[in-house]
Design an enzyme around this catalytic site. Structure first.
Site, PDB file in Angstrom:
ATOM      1  N   CYS A 298     -10.184  -7.775  -3.789  1.00  0.00           N
ATOM      2  CA  CYS A 298      -9.662  -6.754  -4.701  1.00  0.00           C
ATOM      3  C   CYS A 298     -10.721  -6.195  -5.648  1.00  0.00           C
ATOM      4  O   CYS A 298     -10.896  -4.972  -5.761  1.00  0.00           O
ATOM      5  CB  CYS A 298      -8.480  -7.320  -5.481  1.00  0.00           C
ATOM      6  SG  CYS A 298      -8.882  -8.681  -6.612  1.00  0.00           S
ATOM      7  N   HIS A 346      -5.909 -10.097 -10.087  1.00  0.00           N
ATOM      8  CA  HIS A 346      -5.869  -9.038  -9.067  1.00  0.00           C
ATOM      9  C   HIS A 346      -6.050  -7.685  -9.732  1.00  0.00           C
ATOM     10  O   HIS A 346      -5.706  -7.490 -10.904  1.00  0.00           O
ATOM     11  CB  HIS A 346      -4.543  -9.076  -8.305  1.00  0.00           C
ATOM     12  CG  HIS A 346      -4.535  -8.209  -7.085  1.00  0.00           C
ATOM     13  ND1 HIS A 346      -5.173  -8.559  -5.917  1.00  0.00           N
ATOM     14  CD2 HIS A 346      -3.985  -6.977  -6.854  1.00  0.00           C
ATOM     15  CE1 HIS A 346      -5.007  -7.607  -5.019  1.00  0.00           C
ATOM     16  NE2 HIS A 346      -4.303  -6.632  -5.564  1.00  0.00           N
ATOM     17  N   HIS A 358      -5.463  -0.833  -2.973  1.00  0.00           N
ATOM     18  CA  HIS A 358      -6.014  -2.156  -3.282  1.00  0.00           C
ATOM     19  C   HIS A 358      -6.197  -2.973  -2.012  1.00  0.00           C
ATOM     20  O   HIS A 358      -5.666  -2.638  -0.953  1.00  0.00           O
ATOM     21  CB  HIS A 358      -5.110  -2.901  -4.284  1.00  0.00           C
ATOM     22  CG  HIS A 358      -3.793  -3.356  -3.720  1.00  0.00           C
ATOM     23  ND1 HIS A 358      -3.208  -4.552  -4.068  1.00  0.00           N
ATOM     24  CD2 HIS A 358      -2.947  -2.773  -2.827  1.00  0.00           C
ATOM     25  CE1 HIS A 358      -2.060  -4.692  -3.430  1.00  0.00           C
ATOM     26  NE2 HIS A 358      -1.879  -3.630  -2.685  1.00  0.00           N
TER      27      HIS A 358
END
Length: 383
Positions: A298, A346, A358
């Protein structure tokens, strides 16, 4: 007449026939087997429990992956520093050897001429030349050129010793960081292996039910994204009307289209470049610790996207969240970074209308998804 036999008194436990005795023995045996039997296996977890456990493991793996990224970045920097220090030590050692050689030449010349000054030779073997000078009268018997050579030697030895110590300490730090790197890597691998093992034990029916639960989560997240898009569009329209009437009260909080009263053309252009890069990565696999070009985690994706726009972001989510300006979710603009979970493990890049691009998790690919799929921590505008 048959001999008289005395009858035996009845047993205190009562009269038992062979059949009853056999039954009793059987009962005792069964009770003994039950007592000695191994404990029954743990009940099979429900599908909901498996789903929660797998999600938790993926989150924990992502957190461990961010720790790995941090340790890897530190390792790279520390290794460069160690290499620089070792090169410096090598150069200083060479100069020290030259100074020592020159002193040795003076000592040899003094010996050949009969004016032997063993103090000079002893100097070369001294652990601390400056202390040696303090204890002798050597400097009084040296020429100005010799004195300069001795000064150079002392300077070089002191500097070289200091650099060697610095290099040694840096090597120790590097070793500790490398150990942390290995620990984080093993932690990620262990958690992912556990998640894969849990999923592998699901039946085909359970996997289908799990997919249905996932679709419901996606639909709910999309509903919230659509709601945000409508709200941002309404806010943008209200600001346009206020501006047309000359009563604008806009604070430049942004809109779904990415326009903002306070946003500059340059920052909008950079956000556009970052988004263009992110879109080009859609379909590439998530791989923990990866930062492109073939795969990403990420924070590796968001770092690479903004790098394409000429903006340098740190490697980890924990550092990226500190870079830029924090804005509200309703004020999010395309290009902003959206961070998730309380531990900020994240991140995705906002594209507008409540959506982001993402790198989701192991086994998944870079994709577009609602920002409401996970609990939002904060939104940060890098530029």
């Amino acid at each position: 007449m048959a001999p008289h036999r005395k009858s035996r008194p009845p047993s205190p436990m009562g009269i038992r026939t062979p059949a009853i005795a056999t039954a009793a023995l059987t009962s005792v045996a069964l009770l003994s087997q039950t007592a000695n039997a191994a404990p029954s296996e743990e009940p099979r977890p429900s599908l909901e429990e498996v789903e929660k456990k797998v999600d938790d493991l993926y989150r924990q793996a992502e957190t461990a992956g961010e720790k790995y990224n941090a340790a890897k970045e530190k390792t790279t920097k520390q290794k460069k520093r160690v290499d620089t220090l070792l090169d410096d030590v090598a150069r200083r050692t060479e100069k020290l050897n030259d100074a020592r050689e020159e002193l040795g030449t003076f000592a040899a010349a003094q010996y050949r001429t009969g004016a032997a000054a063993p103090d000079t030779a002893s100097l070369l073997l001294a652990d601390n030349p400056q202390d040696y000078f303090d204890q002798t009268q050597l400097m009084d018997r040296l020429t100005s050129r010799q004195k300069q050579s001795v000064d150079d030697y002392v300077t070089q030895q002191t500097a070289t010793t200091a650099k060697r110590q610095e290099a040694s300490e840096s090597l120790e730090t590097l070793t500790r960081t490398q150990s942390s790197l290995k620990t984080s890597k093993a932690d990620v691998q262990r958690k992912l292996a556990t998640a894969r093992d849990l999923l592998s034990k699901l039946t085909a029916e359970e996997k289908a039910r799990l997919a249905a639960i996932e679709r419901q989560k996606q639909e709910e997240a999309q509903r919230k994204a659509d709601e945000l898009a409508r709200q941002q569009a309404a806010d943008a329209e209200r600001r346009r009307q206020e501006a047309a009437q000359g009563t604008g009260t806009s604070t430049g909080s942004g809109s779904a289209s990415g326009t903002s009263g306070s946003g500059s053309v340059a920052s909008t252009a950079k956000a556009g470049k970052a988004l263009a890069f992110a879109r080009a990565q859609i379909g590439k696999p998530y791989v923990w610790g990866a930062s492109g070009p073939g795969s990403y985690d990420c924070s590796g994706l968001t770092q690479a996207a903004w790098k394409a726009a000429g903006v340098t972001l740190p490697r980890t989510t924990w550092d990226q969240v500190k870079t830029g300006t924090t804005v509200s979710v309703n004020s999010a603009q395309p290009g902003d970074l959206v961070f998730f979970y309380d531990d900020i493990s994240h991140v995705g890049i906002y594209i507008g209308d409540g959506m982001m691009i993402h790198a989701p998790k192991p086994g998944a690919y870079v994709r577009e998804e609602s920002i409401f799929y996970m609990p939002i921590h904060s939104v940060v505008r890098p530029a």
